[in-house]
Design an enzyme around this catalytic site. Structure first.
Site, PDB file in Angstrom:
ATOM      1  N   HIS A 129      38.998  43.948  47.705  1.00  0.00           N
ATOM      2  CA  HIS A 129      39.321  42.903  48.685  1.00  0.00           C
ATOM      3  C   HIS A 129      40.223  43.403  49.814  1.00  0.00           C
ATOM      4  CE1 HIS A 129      37.465  40.550  45.701  1.00  0.00           C
ATOM      5  NE2 HIS A 129      38.518  40.236  44.979  1.00  0.00           N
ATOM      6  N   ASP A 170      31.642  41.012  47.471  1.00  0.00           N
ATOM      7  CA  ASP A 170      33.096  41.050  47.532  1.00  0.00           C
ATOM      8  C   ASP A 170      33.436  39.708  48.156  1.00  0.00           C
ATOM      9  OD1 ASP A 170      35.752  41.249  48.617  1.00  0.00           O
ATOM     10  OD2 ASP A 170      35.630  43.371  48.127  1.00  0.00           O
ATOM     11  N   HIS A 171      33.926  38.773  47.362  1.00  0.00           N
ATOM     12  CA  HIS A 171      33.978  37.397  47.876  1.00  0.00           C
ATOM     13  C   HIS A 171      34.936  37.248  49.058  1.00  0.00           C
ATOM     14  CE1 HIS A 171      37.526  36.805  45.335  1.00  0.00           C
ATOM     15  NE2 HIS A 171      37.782  35.710  46.033  1.00  0.00           N
TER      16      HIS A 171
HETATM   17  C1  BG6 Z   1      39.389  38.170  42.130  1.00  0.00           C
HETATM   18  C2  BG6 Z   1      40.348  38.831  41.188  1.00  0.00           C
HETATM   19  O1  BG6 Z   1      38.417  39.095  42.562  1.00  0.00           O
HETATM   20  O2  BG6 Z   1      40.092  37.670  43.255  1.00  0.00           O
HETATM   21  C3  BG6 Z   1      41.416  37.841  40.753  1.00  0.00           C
HETATM   22  O3  BG6 Z   1      39.654  39.319  40.056  1.00  0.00           O
HETATM   23  C4  BG6 Z   1      42.079  37.229  41.962  1.00  0.00           C
HETATM   24  O4  BG6 Z   1      42.371  38.450  39.920  1.00  0.00           O
HETATM   25  C5  BG6 Z   1      41.050  36.682  42.929  1.00  0.00           C
HETATM   26  O5  BG6 Z   1      42.902  36.175  41.516  1.00  0.00           O
HETATM   27  C6  BG6 Z   1      41.690  36.229  44.217  1.00  0.00           C
HETATM   28  O6  BG6 Z   1      40.761  35.547  44.980  1.00  0.00           O
HETATM   29  P1  BG6 Z   1      41.181  34.382  45.981  1.00  0.00           P
HETATM   30  O7  BG6 Z   1      39.900  33.999  46.653  1.00  0.00           O
HETATM   31  O8  BG6 Z   1      41.767  33.302  45.152  1.00  0.00           O
HETATM   32  O9  BG6 Z   1      42.171  35.003  46.907  1.00  0.00           O
END
Ligand code: BG6
Length: 501
Positions: free
Chosen positions: A245, A182-183
């Site tokens: 997230h 989960d980045h």
């Molecule tokens: C991803 C989603 O996991 O996270 C995207 O699939 C979203 O739709 C993105 O734009 C948002 O990540 P960050 O790091 O740009 O907030």
């Protein structure tokens, strides 16, 4: 102290996909540039498309040059570690090609141990298939070195499919071999939630229902669905951002202190709080949930199309691009404290933040105008923390006025932060699962959102909002009904007279 991972081979399934080009290869390049990759390592791209090692390298090189700041010598040296094998990823027999290639690389790189990281950057339909095919060729066996699977979200499509996927993967791989990315957990500022809370004596005593009035969590994006309409239309904001997230961020804000900083202790606490989310009732779905979809509108001089006009999206789509929810955690710490959580695409600006609103003083000594005490924890952009409190307004009388103190990451001397993917790839190579989602927590999240997924079928549940606004007006009611309002954040953490979006 920096730990250099053991010599290993990194296999990327979905090697010709967007994630590989945009995130994984740039992250690996930076780790290489900063001498954080193993002394001896190979990167093996695998997908259906046919490339030679050379032609695959050339493609990656071009995209790196386009996306990143590179230096020619480092880029050449990095690219020499890249190899390619075309495999029909859904055909178990075809994996002998992969096995042979891995044998060949092990000889070439003189690996003593056959440590291998398999990164599944593929469509989710392959998450169950690839582990099974790897196992059929003994590529899951750890007797000659570790074998780890890194899996991108989404882990499942709903509660039932997440459970099934888990059963399928566990048939061949043990939990300690599985790294669910989960980045958001790789973001420095999300990790800082833990340090901020548990390394300071002055906030934690206040961090509960006795002192906190309510909490806001916002994950706003200015971008629309871009080229991903095909995927997004079957997903929507609840599955794409909220289930993973935002609930992970909520867990970091609300979990109990772990007894130590390690994968088990932290993830036990994360799981515990996610298990305590108050299940959503019919009433909650009706009164505390707002789903929205963006409609075409002019934003800052540019016309932005509505969601249904986006490529890959059905003309009559009822997929939500916005979700706002008022929710509760059923435990001693948080009983009755509302958490207002929202995320959406095509909102006025890109910002992720948590706002902790403290209760008013018990008696308004200075009249009715006592400013609120609040803490804004900015996850991105302009990463930092802002604390606002009341001070005496200079002059006659005793009027309180809101003042604020702020900290910006950018002002730290050491500001070279690892990107989320760099941090998580490095952790996976080092066998540290602390920042990866554990199966029980993932299931708890799906269990919590399942009633929303069911409710989404209801045709009356979706509101429109114009691109560049803060979602449907019904989402304001979530707070105004309680005598509160959302914070409307700007690009910068600090509110100035001019709010830059
Ligand atoms: C991803 C989603 O996991 O996270 C995207 O699939 C979203 O739709 C993105 O734009 C948002 O990540 P960050 O790091 O740009 O907030």
């Amino acid at each position: 102290m920096m730990v250099i991972p053991e010599n290993s081979c990194i296999v990327i399934f979905g090697a010709s996909g967007d994630l590989t080009y945009r995130k994984l290869i740039p992250a690996l390049y930076h780790l290489y540039e900063n001498e954080q990759l193993p002394e001896s390592f190979a990167i093996l791209g695998a997908s259906r498309t046919s490339y030679s090692d050379e032609s695959y390298r050339d493609k990656l090189k071009l995209s790196l040059q386009e996306l990143e700041k590179t230096t020619p010598e480092t880029l050449d040296a990095f690219c020499r570690h890249i190899h390619y094998q075309s495999v029909d990823t859904a055909d178990v027999d075809d994996y002998h090609k992969l096995k042979n290639k891995l044998d060949e690389l092990a000889g070439q790189y003189q690996f003593e141990q056959r440590n291998t990281l398999f990164y599944l950057a593929t469509p989710p339909s392959l998450y169950g298939v690839i582990p099974q095919c790897l196992a059929a060729h003994g590529l899951h066996d750890e007797t000659d070195g570790w074998k780890r699977l890194v899996i991108e979200k989404p882990f499942g499509y709903d509660f039932a499919s997440a459970q099934q996927l888990d059963i399928d993967i566990h048939q061949h791989f043990k939990e300690h071999q599985i790294y669910r990315i989960d980045h958001y957990l790789g973001k420095e500022t999300v990790q800082n939630l833990l340090v901020f809370r548990f390394a300071n004596g002055m906030f934690e005593p206040l961090w509960n229902r006795n002192f906190i009035d309510y909490v806001e969590i916002t994950g706003a994006e200015f971008l629309g669905v871009e080229e991903r309409g095909g995927y997004y239309d079957g997903s929507g904001a609840v599955r794409d951002m909220f289930q993973n997230h935002l609930l992970q961020v909520l867990a970091m804000v609300s979990m109990e202190p772990p007894s130590a900083i390690n994968a088990d202790s932290i993830r036990n606490e994360v799981n515990k709080v996610l298990q305590s989310l108050q299940p959503l009732t019919e009433d909650d779905l009706k009164n505390n949930l707002v789903l929205g979809q963006y409609t075409g509108s002019e934003v800052r001089g540019q016309f932005l199309p509505g969601y249904r006009e986006e490529p890959g999206v059905a003309g009559d789509s009822r997929t939500e691009t916005y979700v706002g929810l008022k929710m509760f955690i059923n435990n001693w710490r948080w009983n009755n404290v509302p958490f207002y959580v929202r995320t959406g695409k095509r909102l006025p600006t890109r910002v992720t933040e948590v706002v902790i609103h403290f209760k008013q003083t018990p008696h308004p000594v200075f009249g009715q105008n006592a400013p609120e005490n609040k803490l804004v924890i900015r996850i991105q952009p302009d990463e930092g923390i802002l604390m606002s409190f009341g001070l005496k307004q200079p002059g006659a009388g005793f009027k309180a006025k809101e003042a604020s103190m702020e900290f910006h990451y950018a002002s730290l001397e050491e500001t070279q932060m690892l990107t989320a993917y760099e941090r998580l790839l490095l952790d996976a190579l080092n066998g540290d699962a602390t920042l990866f989602a554990r199966t029980d927590a993932v299931e708890a999240c799906w269990k919590f959102v399942q009633p929303i997924l069911d409710y989404k079928q209801d045709p009356t549940s979706l509101y429109g909002y114009a691109c560049g606004t803060w979602g449907p007006k019904e989402s304001d009611d979530l707070l105004t009904n309680d005598g509160r309002t959302w914070r409307f954040p700007c690009k910068n953490l600090t509110n100035t007279d001019y709010c830059e979006l």
